[in-house]
Design a protein around this motif. Structure first.
Motif, PDB file in Angstrom:
ATOM      1  N   LEU A 198      -5.739  -1.935   6.299  1.00  0.00           N
ATOM      2  CA  LEU A 198      -5.391  -1.089   7.453  1.00  0.00           C
ATOM      3  C   LEU A 198      -6.265   0.161   7.565  1.00  0.00           C
ATOM      4  O   LEU A 198      -6.868   0.413   8.597  1.00  0.00           O
ATOM      5  CB  LEU A 198      -3.908  -0.714   7.393  1.00  0.00           C
ATOM      6  N   HIS A 199      -6.341   0.965   6.491  1.00  0.00           N
ATOM      7  CA  HIS A 199      -7.141   2.198   6.562  1.00  0.00           C
ATOM      8  C   HIS A 199      -8.216   2.278   5.505  1.00  0.00           C
ATOM      9  O   HIS A 199      -8.880   3.296   5.363  1.00  0.00           O
ATOM     10  CB  HIS A 199      -6.231   3.432   6.445  1.00  0.00           C
ATOM     11  N   GLY A 200      -8.368   1.232   4.709  1.00  0.00           N
ATOM     12  CA  GLY A 200      -9.498   1.153   3.787  1.00  0.00           C
ATOM     13  C   GLY A 200      -9.338   1.809   2.435  1.00  0.00           C
ATOM     14  O   GLY A 200     -10.311   1.882   1.683  1.00  0.00           O
ATOM     15  N   SER A 201      -8.140   2.274   2.083  1.00  0.00           N
ATOM     16  CA  SER A 201      -7.978   2.844   0.741  1.00  0.00           C
ATOM     17  C   SER A 201      -8.289   1.788  -0.318  1.00  0.00           C
ATOM     18  O   SER A 201      -7.919   0.634  -0.168  1.00  0.00           O
ATOM     19  CB  SER A 201      -6.547   3.341   0.528  1.00  0.00           C
ATOM     20  N   HIS A 233       0.281   4.064   1.135  1.00  0.00           N
ATOM     21  CA  HIS A 233       0.123   4.878   2.337  1.00  0.00           C
ATOM     22  C   HIS A 233       1.128   4.516   3.425  1.00  0.00           C
ATOM     23  O   HIS A 233       1.964   5.315   3.789  1.00  0.00           O
ATOM     24  CB  HIS A 233      -1.315   4.763   2.871  1.00  0.00           C
ATOM     25  N   MET A 234       1.068   3.296   3.938  1.00  0.00           N
ATOM     26  CA  MET A 234       1.996   2.929   5.026  1.00  0.00           C
ATOM     27  C   MET A 234       2.682   1.598   4.771  1.00  0.00           C
ATOM     28  O   MET A 234       3.117   0.935   5.716  1.00  0.00           O
ATOM     29  CB  MET A 234       1.272   2.926   6.375  1.00  0.00           C
ATOM     30  N   CYS A 293      -7.199  -1.790   0.920  1.00  0.00           N
ATOM     31  CA  CYS A 293      -6.212  -1.979   1.981  1.00  0.00           C
ATOM     32  C   CYS A 293      -6.927  -2.265   3.299  1.00  0.00           C
ATOM     33  O   CYS A 293      -7.882  -1.577   3.664  1.00  0.00           O
ATOM     34  CB  CYS A 293      -5.335  -0.730   2.113  1.00  0.00           C
ATOM     35  N   VAL A 316       1.876  -1.440   3.961  1.00  0.00           N
ATOM     36  CA  VAL A 316       1.437  -2.766   4.410  1.00  0.00           C
ATOM     37  C   VAL A 316       1.095  -3.616   3.181  1.00  0.00           C
ATOM     38  O   VAL A 316       0.763  -3.081   2.121  1.00  0.00           O
ATOM     39  CB  VAL A 316       0.217  -2.679   5.366  1.00  0.00           C
ATOM     40  N   MET A 333      -6.068  11.516   3.352  1.00  0.00           N
ATOM     41  CA  MET A 333      -4.743  10.940   3.122  1.00  0.00           C
ATOM     42  C   MET A 333      -4.100  11.455   1.843  1.00  0.00           C
ATOM     43  O   MET A 333      -2.930  11.238   1.614  1.00  0.00           O
ATOM     44  CB  MET A 333      -4.826   9.413   3.056  1.00  0.00           C
ATOM     45  N   CYS A 367       0.843  -1.193   0.000  1.00  0.00           N
ATOM     46  CA  CYS A 367       0.000   0.000   0.000  1.00  0.00           C
ATOM     47  C   CYS A 367       0.879   1.245   0.000  1.00  0.00           C
ATOM     48  O   CYS A 367       1.799   1.353   0.826  1.00  0.00           O
ATOM     49  CB  CYS A 367      -0.900  -0.005   1.234  1.00  0.00           C
TER      50      CYS A 367
END
Ligand code: FES
Length: 106
Positions: free
Chosen positions: A63-66, A44-45, A61, A47, A85, A42
């Motif tokens: 973790l945060h749903g993107s 973003h971070m 994703c 993962v 984000m 991902c």
């Protein structure tokens, strides 16, 4: 460089497979007779996206749903505007199906 990754039948319809190609983890996603290749990370971070939900056109994703469009790599605009984000693009890779096999270009 093109890699002969696996047989098409090695990926279930609606399923995922991770392949390590030249040190890069590539996520293969199958929707019927189509297969897509994206980086298994991902933006973003960082993962793994392999644990996310695939609906045939997008991977979400965990973790945060993107949600990323696996054809273009674009993050779903409504989702990133709501999350704050910002825009991000998931790396995609050219993929070819030939003689029942999956080839990915890195
Ligand atoms: S780590 Fe994937 S959306 Fe945050």
């Amino acid at each position: 460089m093109e890699y002969d990754v696996c047989a098409l039948d090695d990926i279930a319809d609606g399923g995922k497979k991770v392949a390590k190609l030249a040190g890069t983890r590539v996520l293969l996603l199958r929707a019927g007779d189509e297969v897509f290749a994206v980086r298994n990370t991902c933006p973003h971070m960082k993962v793994p996206l392999s644990v996310g939900k695939f609906d045939g056109t997008h991977i979400q994703c965990r973790l945060h749903g993107s949600r990323y469009d696996v054809r273009s790599g674009q993050r779903d605009k409504k989702a990133w505007m709501a999350s704050g984000m910002g825009e991000a693009t998931l790396q995609t890779y050219p993929l070819t199906l030939r003689d029942g096999r999956v080839f990915v270009e890195l």
